[in-house]
Design an enzyme around this catalytic site. Structure first.
Site, PDB file in Angstrom:
ATOM      1  CE1 TYR A  94      -4.814  -7.828 -27.551  1.00  0.00           C
ATOM      2  CE2 TYR A  94      -4.768 -10.127 -26.845  1.00  0.00           C
ATOM      3  CZ  TYR A  94      -5.264  -9.132 -27.672  1.00  0.00           C
ATOM      4  OH  TYR A  94      -6.191  -9.430 -28.617  1.00  0.00           O
ATOM      5  CG  ASP A 132      11.796  -4.913 -10.599  1.00  0.00           C
ATOM      6  OD1 ASP A 132      12.765  -4.647  -9.850  1.00  0.00           O
ATOM      7  OD2 ASP A 132      11.873  -4.904 -11.840  1.00  0.00           O
ATOM      8  CD  GLN A 148     -18.697   8.024   5.201  1.00  0.00           C
ATOM      9  OE1 GLN A 148     -17.750   7.387   5.572  1.00  0.00           O
ATOM     10  NE2 GLN A 148     -19.874   7.938   5.800  1.00  0.00           N
ATOM     11  CB  SER A 149     -23.945  10.953   2.067  1.00  0.00           C
ATOM     12  OG  SER A 149     -23.201  11.628   3.033  1.00  0.00           O
ATOM     13  CG  ASP A 177       7.421   4.260 -15.543  1.00  0.00           C
ATOM     14  OD1 ASP A 177       8.329   5.113 -15.572  1.00  0.00           O
ATOM     15  OD2 ASP A 177       7.630   3.047 -15.359  1.00  0.00           O
ATOM     16  CG  ASP A 183       4.509   0.748  -9.682  1.00  0.00           C
ATOM     17  OD1 ASP A 183       4.247   0.764 -10.906  1.00  0.00           O
ATOM     18  OD2 ASP A 183       5.667   0.755  -9.237  1.00  0.00           O
ATOM     19  CE  LYS A 202      -1.729  -7.937 -19.441  1.00  0.00           C
ATOM     20  NZ  LYS A 202      -2.418  -9.210 -19.496  1.00  0.00           N
TER      21      LYS A 202
HETATM   22  P1  13P Z   1     -23.253   8.007   6.319  1.00  0.00           P
HETATM   23  O1  13P Z   1     -24.624   7.393   6.266  1.00  0.00           O
HETATM   24  O2  13P Z   1     -23.263   9.452   6.716  1.00  0.00           O
HETATM   25  O3  13P Z   1     -22.482   7.749   5.088  1.00  0.00           O
HETATM   26  O4  13P Z   1     -22.455   7.294   7.539  1.00  0.00           O
HETATM   27  C1  13P Z   1     -22.159   5.955   7.545  1.00  0.00           C
HETATM   28  C2  13P Z   1     -20.930   5.765   8.375  1.00  0.00           C
HETATM   29  O5  13P Z   1     -20.035   6.584   8.354  1.00  0.00           O
HETATM   30  C3  13P Z   1     -20.815   4.543   9.153  1.00  0.00           C
HETATM   31  O6  13P Z   1     -19.489   4.147   9.376  1.00  0.00           O
HETATM   32  P1  13P Z   2       6.597  -0.670 -14.470  1.00  0.00           P
HETATM   33  O1  13P Z   2       5.436  -1.101 -15.369  1.00  0.00           O
HETATM   34  O2  13P Z   2       6.146  -0.153 -13.161  1.00  0.00           O
HETATM   35  O3  13P Z   2       7.534   0.246 -15.189  1.00  0.00           O
HETATM   36  O4  13P Z   2       7.388  -2.003 -14.114  1.00  0.00           O
HETATM   37  C1  13P Z   2       8.059  -2.652 -15.114  1.00  0.00           C
HETATM   38  C2  13P Z   2       8.508  -3.992 -14.681  1.00  0.00           C
HETATM   39  O5  13P Z   2       8.128  -4.942 -15.309  1.00  0.00           O
HETATM   40  C3  13P Z   2       9.363  -4.131 -13.513  1.00  0.00           C
HETATM   41  O6  13P Z   2       9.813  -5.445 -13.330  1.00  0.00           O
HETATM   42 MG    MG Z   3       8.891   1.589 -14.918  1.00  0.00          MG
HETATM   43 MG    MG Z   4       5.032   1.557 -12.732  1.00  0.00          MG
END
Ligand code: 13P
Ligand code: 13P
Ligand code: MG
Ligand code: MG
Length: 370
Positions: free
Chosen positions: A230, A288, A243-244, A13, A133, A233
């Site tokens: 803190y 927000d 998949q696969s 941000d 966000d 974060k």
């Molecule tokens: P795969 O085994 O190819 O990942 O396929 C699983 C699937 O897409 C079922 O929805």
């Molecule tokens: P951001 O961390 O997305 O900037 O948001 C800050 C906030 O606390 C808005 O209320």
């Molecule tokens: Mg912000």
């Molecule tokens: Mg943000």
């Protein structure tokens, strides 16, 4: 065709439009210009410039490996360039996530959120990049548990022989800066003690147990202990391959059909539902928020990012959005009371130390004296 490729998702941000709700198109244009030039110069194989709420996301493929100083410097300098634009336009909190004055080798712990994964591209490589966000890295614990450990979410754990052996979860303690690996399913009860406390314990990576193939990576940030609390974060990213022999795309998306409660709404100090949204609806507004997540689907082909598809914009997530809106009403009604408001030690903003100091002389002992 490249051997191993690295997918890096770095998000920050660097100024909100208006308040903390969106990113001004001029900042996005600057990020796009820088990414285009880095591709032309050969630093990147490909890129996808994305956003969620007030955060700009640089989604990049390259051959420099994870923690590459060149890639991290490029991202840092791109966010600095966008900050200059943000300052010119007096955007809100310009440079907010660039916590350090200058780049020191790796964006981790410096403000931006960063998830990276190096892998051998499979014959077909479907990847989902999630951007959130108004929340914190631990917000991914619940969906990652559902995707890779819960057969009620992921039937592949039961019926796909390539997944039946289970997965390994790498969990980080953000406060003591330590990590531990848990084997699933056999150690799930131990693991849940920790990952059920997402403000401190965060799932960083997930690997397939049978061959150690990496399936998921998240951004975890170092926490800074400032003014008795803190900070640093918020607003995480996550990469999930699918998949696969890994969860199918639908199994990766399924956890978001329940908008679980996360920390980070309003001033980083409230719980709210993590609402899955389309790219067009990624702009938090009410109080927000509420916190929100977009899911960007790519088929990676020879390192090229074919996409994105807007995975959580689908009609099948409308009910989850409605549940989130109802939960938002319910929680908002608590006003300044917990559990809407975070516990004292987890709030990003708090007047508690000052208020406590002011009122200390007025507190009278209630201890029973003999
Ligand atoms: P795969 O085994 O190819 O990942 O396929 C699983 C699937 O897409 C079922 O929805
Ligand atoms: P951001 O961390 O997305 O900037 O948001 C800050 C906030 O606390 C808005 O209320
Ligand atoms: Mg912000
Ligand atoms: Mg943000």
């Amino acid at each position: 065709m490249p051997g191993k490729i690295t997918l890096s998702v770095i998000k920050a941000d660097v100024g909100g439009y208006v308040g903390h709700s969106d990113v001004h198109p001029t900042l996005l244009k600057k990020a796009e210009e820088r990414l285009k030039a880095a591709k032309e110069e050969g630093l990147l194989i490909d890129y996808s410039r994305q956003k969620v709420g007030d955060d700009i996301a640089l989604i990049m493929t390259h051959e420099q490996g994870t923690n590459s100083i060149d890639i991290h410097r490029f991202a840092w300098e791109t966010f600095e360039a966008c900050t200059e634009v943000a300052k010119e336009l007096s955007q809100y909190g310009a440079g907010q996530d660039l916590l350090a004055d200058s780049f020191s080798g790796n964006v981790k712990g410096m403000g931006p959120g960063c998830a990276e994964m190096e892998f051998e591209e499979r014959k077909s490589e479907p990847v989902i990049v999630f951007l959130a966000d108004k929340t914190e890295p631990g917000a991914w614990n619940f969906p990652l548990y559902k995707m890779f450990a819960d057969p009620f979410n992921t039937i592949g754990l039961v019926i796909d022989p390539n997944m039946h052996g289970g997965f390994v979860f790498e969990v980080h303690d953000l406060i003591e800066e330590k990590r531990i690996f848990f084997n699933s399913p056999e150690e799930l009860y131990d693991m849940l003690i920790f990952v059920g406390a997402p403000s401190r314990y965060v799932i960083k990576n997930v690997f397939r147990k049978s061959d150690n193939v990496q399936a998921a990576a998240t951004s975890t940030q170092k926490l800074f202990f400032i003014a008795e609390r803190y900070v640093g974060k918020d607003d995480p990213v996550m990469i999930v391959r699918s998949q696969s022999g890994l969860p199918a795309v639908g199994e990766v998306l399924e956890p978001f059909s329940f908008p679980h409660a996360v920390a980070g709404w309003m001033r980083g100090s409230h719980h709210g539902p993590l609402m899955p949204v389309s790219v067009a609806q990624d702009t938090p507004t009410r109080f927000d928020g509420p916190p929100r997540v977009v899911g960007l689907g790519y088929q990676i082909s020879k390192g090229k990012l074919i996409g994105p598809r807007d995975m959580l914009g689908d009609i099948s997530y409308d009910n989850a959005r409605q549940v989130a809106l109802n939960a938002a009403d319910y929680l908002r009604t608590h006003g300044p009371f917990e559990p809407h408001r975070l516990p004292l030690d987890e709030m990003e903003y708090t007047t508690m130390p000052d208020v406590m100091k002011k009122l200390a002389p007025r507190f009278e002992s209630t201890k029973v004296t003999k």
